[in-house]
Scaffold this motif. Sequence first.
Motif, PDB file in Angstrom:
ATOM      1  N   CYS A  53       0.830  -1.204   0.000  1.00 52.92           N
ATOM      2  CA  CYS A  53       0.000   0.000   0.000  1.00 52.92           C
ATOM      3  C   CYS A  53       0.868   1.259   0.000  1.00 52.92           C
ATOM      4  O   CYS A  53       0.581   2.227  -0.715  1.00 52.92           O
ATOM      5  N   LEU A  54       1.939   1.247   0.781  1.00 59.41           N
ATOM      6  CA  LEU A  54       2.826   2.407   0.832  1.00 59.41           C
ATOM      7  C   LEU A  54       3.549   2.600  -0.506  1.00 59.41           C
ATOM      8  O   LEU A  54       3.722   3.734  -0.970  1.00 59.41           O
ATOM      9  N   VAL A  55       3.975   1.498  -1.131  1.00 60.45           N
ATOM     10  CA  VAL A  55       4.618   1.609  -2.443  1.00 60.45           C
ATOM     11  C   VAL A  55       3.642   2.161  -3.474  1.00 60.45           C
ATOM     12  O   VAL A  55       3.999   2.990  -4.324  1.00 60.45           O
ATOM     13  N   ALA A  56       2.379   1.671  -3.418  1.00 59.22           N
ATOM     14  CA  ALA A  56       1.376   2.152  -4.368  1.00 59.22           C
ATOM     15  C   ALA A  56       1.131   3.647  -4.204  1.00 59.22           C
ATOM     16  O   ALA A  56       0.823   4.347  -5.182  1.00 59.22           O
ATOM     17  N   ALA A  57       1.280   4.162  -2.978  1.00 58.54           N
ATOM     18  CA  ALA A  57       1.065   5.593  -2.753  1.00 58.54           C
ATOM     19  C   ALA A  57       2.095   6.435  -3.501  1.00 58.54           C
ATOM     20  O   ALA A  57       1.793   7.563  -3.928  1.00 58.54           O
ATOM     21  N   PHE A  58       3.303   5.883  -3.681  1.00 52.44           N
ATOM     22  CA  PHE A  58       4.345   6.619  -4.416  1.00 52.44           C
ATOM     23  C   PHE A  58       4.185   6.481  -5.926  1.00 52.44           C
ATOM     24  O   PHE A  58       4.819   7.211  -6.686  1.00 52.44           O
ATOM     25  N   LEU A  59       3.349   5.525  -6.362  1.00 47.81           N
ATOM     26  CA  LEU A  59       3.201   5.271  -7.798  1.00 47.81           C
ATOM     27  C   LEU A  59       1.865   5.744  -8.343  1.00 47.81           C
ATOM     28  O   LEU A  59       1.467   5.344  -9.435  1.00 47.81           O
ATOM     29  N   LEU A  60       1.147   6.562  -7.564  1.00 50.22           N
ATOM     30  CA  LEU A  60      -0.132   7.074  -8.044  1.00 50.22           C
ATOM     31  C   LEU A  60       0.052   7.846  -9.347  1.00 50.22           C
ATOM     32  O   LEU A  60       1.132   8.408  -9.596  1.00 50.22           O
ATOM     33  N   PRO A  61      -0.970   7.875 -10.211  1.00 47.51           N
ATOM     34  CA  PRO A  61      -2.364   7.451 -10.049  1.00 47.51           C
ATOM     35  C   PRO A  61      -2.574   5.959 -10.322  1.00 47.51           C
ATOM     36  O   PRO A  61      -1.681   5.275 -10.810  1.00 47.51           O
ATOM     37  N   LEU A  62      -3.802   5.515 -10.017  1.00 46.68           N
ATOM     38  CA  LEU A  62      -4.138   4.105 -10.226  1.00 46.68           C
ATOM     39  C   LEU A  62      -4.388   3.796 -11.698  1.00 46.68           C
ATOM     40  O   LEU A  62      -4.135   2.671 -12.146  1.00 46.68           O
ATOM     41  N   ILE A  63      -4.891   4.758 -12.433  1.00 45.24           N
ATOM     42  CA  ILE A  63      -5.208   4.587 -13.852  1.00 45.24           C
ATOM     43  C   ILE A  63      -4.448   5.630 -14.638  1.00 45.24           C
ATOM     44  O   ILE A  63      -4.228   6.761 -14.173  1.00 45.24           O
ATOM     45  N   ALA A  64      -4.019   5.267 -15.833  1.00 44.12           N
ATOM     46  CA  ALA A  64      -3.249   6.180 -16.673  1.00 44.12           C
ATOM     47  C   ALA A  64      -4.009   7.473 -16.898  1.00 44.12           C
ATOM     48  O   ALA A  64      -5.238   7.483 -17.063  1.00 44.12           O
ATOM     49  N   THR A  65      -3.285   8.558 -16.876  1.00 41.73           N
ATOM     50  CA  THR A  65      -3.896   9.872 -17.080  1.00 41.73           C
ATOM     51  C   THR A  65      -4.454   9.983 -18.493  1.00 41.73           C
ATOM     52  O   THR A  65      -3.972   9.365 -19.434  1.00 41.73           O
ATOM     53  N   ILE A 120      -5.070   0.074   4.803  1.00 41.56           N
ATOM     54  CA  ILE A 120      -4.152   0.419   5.900  1.00 41.56           C
ATOM     55  C   ILE A 120      -4.755   0.052   7.248  1.00 41.56           C
ATOM     56  O   ILE A 120      -4.105  -0.567   8.100  1.00 41.56           O
ATOM     57  N   VAL A 121      -6.015   0.417   7.473  1.00 47.63           N
ATOM     58  CA  VAL A 121      -6.659   0.098   8.753  1.00 47.63           C
ATOM     59  C   VAL A 121      -6.759  -1.413   8.940  1.00 47.63           C
ATOM     60  O   VAL A 121      -6.469  -1.943  10.028  1.00 47.63           O
ATOM     61  N   SER A 122      -7.144  -2.132   7.893  1.00 45.46           N
ATOM     62  CA  SER A 122      -7.242  -3.587   8.010  1.00 45.46           C
ATOM     63  C   SER A 122      -5.881  -4.220   8.259  1.00 45.46           C
ATOM     64  O   SER A 122      -5.760  -5.172   9.042  1.00 45.46           O
ATOM     65  N   SER A 123      -4.838  -3.690   7.620  1.00 47.21           N
ATOM     66  CA  SER A 123      -3.485  -4.224   7.829  1.00 47.21           C
ATOM     67  C   SER A 123      -3.029  -4.020   9.268  1.00 47.21           C
ATOM     68  O   SER A 123      -2.424  -4.917   9.868  1.00 47.21           O
ATOM     69  N   ILE A 124      -3.322  -2.856   9.826  1.00 47.34           N
ATOM     70  CA  ILE A 124      -2.921  -2.581  11.214  1.00 47.34           C
ATOM     71  C   ILE A 124      -3.700  -3.464  12.186  1.00 47.34           C
ATOM     72  O   ILE A 124      -3.136  -4.055  13.107  1.00 47.34           O
ATOM     73  N   LEU A 125      -5.012  -3.576  11.983  1.00 44.28           N
ATOM     74  CA  LEU A 125      -5.831  -4.385  12.885  1.00 44.28           C
ATOM     75  C   LEU A 125      -5.510  -5.876  12.778  1.00 44.28           C
ATOM     76  O   LEU A 125      -5.767  -6.626  13.717  1.00 44.28           O
ATOM     77  N   SER A 126      -4.957  -6.300  11.640  1.00 41.11           N
ATOM     78  CA  SER A 126      -4.575  -7.710  11.522  1.00 41.11           C
ATOM     79  C   SER A 126      -3.397  -8.061  12.417  1.00 41.11           C
ATOM     80  O   SER A 126      -3.124  -9.249  12.642  1.00 41.11           O
ATOM     81  N   GLN A 127      -2.696  -7.039  12.950  1.00 45.17           N
ATOM     82  CA  GLN A 127      -1.561  -7.281  13.832  1.00 45.17           C
ATOM     83  C   GLN A 127      -1.957  -7.318  15.309  1.00 45.17           C
ATOM     84  O   GLN A 127      -1.110  -7.567  16.167  1.00 45.17           O
ATOM     85  N   THR A 128      -3.213  -7.048  15.611  1.00 46.69           N
ATOM     86  CA  THR A 128      -3.653  -6.986  17.002  1.00 46.69           C
ATOM     87  C   THR A 128      -4.131  -8.348  17.484  1.00 46.69           C
ATOM     88  O   THR A 128      -4.322  -9.272  16.693  1.00 46.69           O
ATOM     89  N   THR A 129      -4.312  -8.445  18.796  1.00 44.87           N
ATOM     90  CA  THR A 129      -4.757  -9.703  19.406  1.00 44.87           C
ATOM     91  C   THR A 129      -6.262  -9.692  19.670  1.00 44.87           C
ATOM     92  O   THR A 129      -6.738 -10.229  20.675  1.00 44.87           O
ATOM     93  N   LEU A 130      -7.011  -9.074  18.775  1.00 48.14           N
ATOM     94  CA  LEU A 130      -8.462  -9.160  18.856  1.00 48.14           C
ATOM     95  C   LEU A 130      -8.902 -10.609  18.659  1.00 48.14           C
ATOM     96  O   LEU A 130      -8.160 -11.414  18.090  1.00 48.14           O
TER      97      LEU A 130
END
Length: 375
Positions: A17-29, A48-58
């Motif tokens: 997700c972080l790498v994709a943020a540097f390669l925006l946009p998602l579709i060719a201009t 991002i939220v799902s990735s962080i919550l996947s690390q918790t002990t819920l």
Amino acid sequence: MKVFYFSWQGLLALLLCLVAAFLLPLIATGTEDPISPGVTMLVFFLIIVSSILSQTTLPPAITAAILFIGAHEAAWLLLTGIAGNEGAARPSFFLLISAAWLLAWRCVSLLAGIQPSSTFTSWLLKLVIPAIFGAWILIIWEATTRGGGIPFILLPPPSAIGLRIVDSLPILAADVRQTILKAVVVGYIIGCSSGFIVAILADRVAFLRRGLIPIGNLVSALPIIGVAPVMVMWFGFDWQSKAAVVVIMTFFPMLVNTVAGLAAAGNMERDLMRTYASNYTQTLLKLRLPAAAPFIFNALKINSTLALIGAIVAEFFGTPIVGMGFRIAIEGGRMNVDMVWAEVAVAAVSGSVFYGVITLVERMTTFWHPSIRGS
């Protein structure tokens, strides 16, 4: 108290997700209908939220529910955004699809580790886990074909196949009626029942057993494309010739498996029946057939797929203007690949349902067998 739990799928999804943020946009201009910034931010937020919550002990069930919602909602937004912009996807689009897939992978892993507290929960998990796995095959297929701009003639996206199925329900229903409800069902019943009866006779008469098994191995190796034209010449162009092909394909698997199953009863059990002065029929019904039940159901499950394949292939060599094999051959020649894939999808679903019904009957009737009790 431990708050975080290591999940490599979640960490890798966050990295993508972080790498994709540097390669925006998602579709060719320059595309006519690009993905809006709001939708893009929502996709990043979900992953991002799902990735962080996947690390918790819920609790695993709660974490799996969060991952399920985050992964599938993100995938849905991405796929709806690429529709109409085929071939215009940038690397960031595929990175986000991969990140959502990793979250779904983590969701399935958590669900697989849950110990069911009831029979309903157990059956629910057995349905949900394969459903998620199958859904992501379709999601990746859709993203690859639309995002990569794969020509429709080579591989249509699942959405186009689904739309074709909805638009062609009367045609598909007629094909199913002709191929499955007539040729497959009739041929399957005749082939399996006759194979079972002959197996009982072969078990009783030694020279039949020694003579039929080698012939069965020979006939089972006959190619369908060689048998089907002969059956068409013998029984005509309608469903009867396809049922005859199905009979040939299902007879010998049932024969061989039943003969092997009848020999599976142990010597100690047979000796015990003899001490009770049991005759052949009593021993067969009370000992040998129950011991052969797993072999018989194995043949029934094998034949459920062979019957469908045999009937469809046989329709390539002559049939009325209806039938799944006929439709595949005609629409393939016209380059209507979405209709071909629609027939393939219907055949796959029908075969899976057929197989599943036999498996359910097997579990209900052979629940006492160790192979069923341990599964």
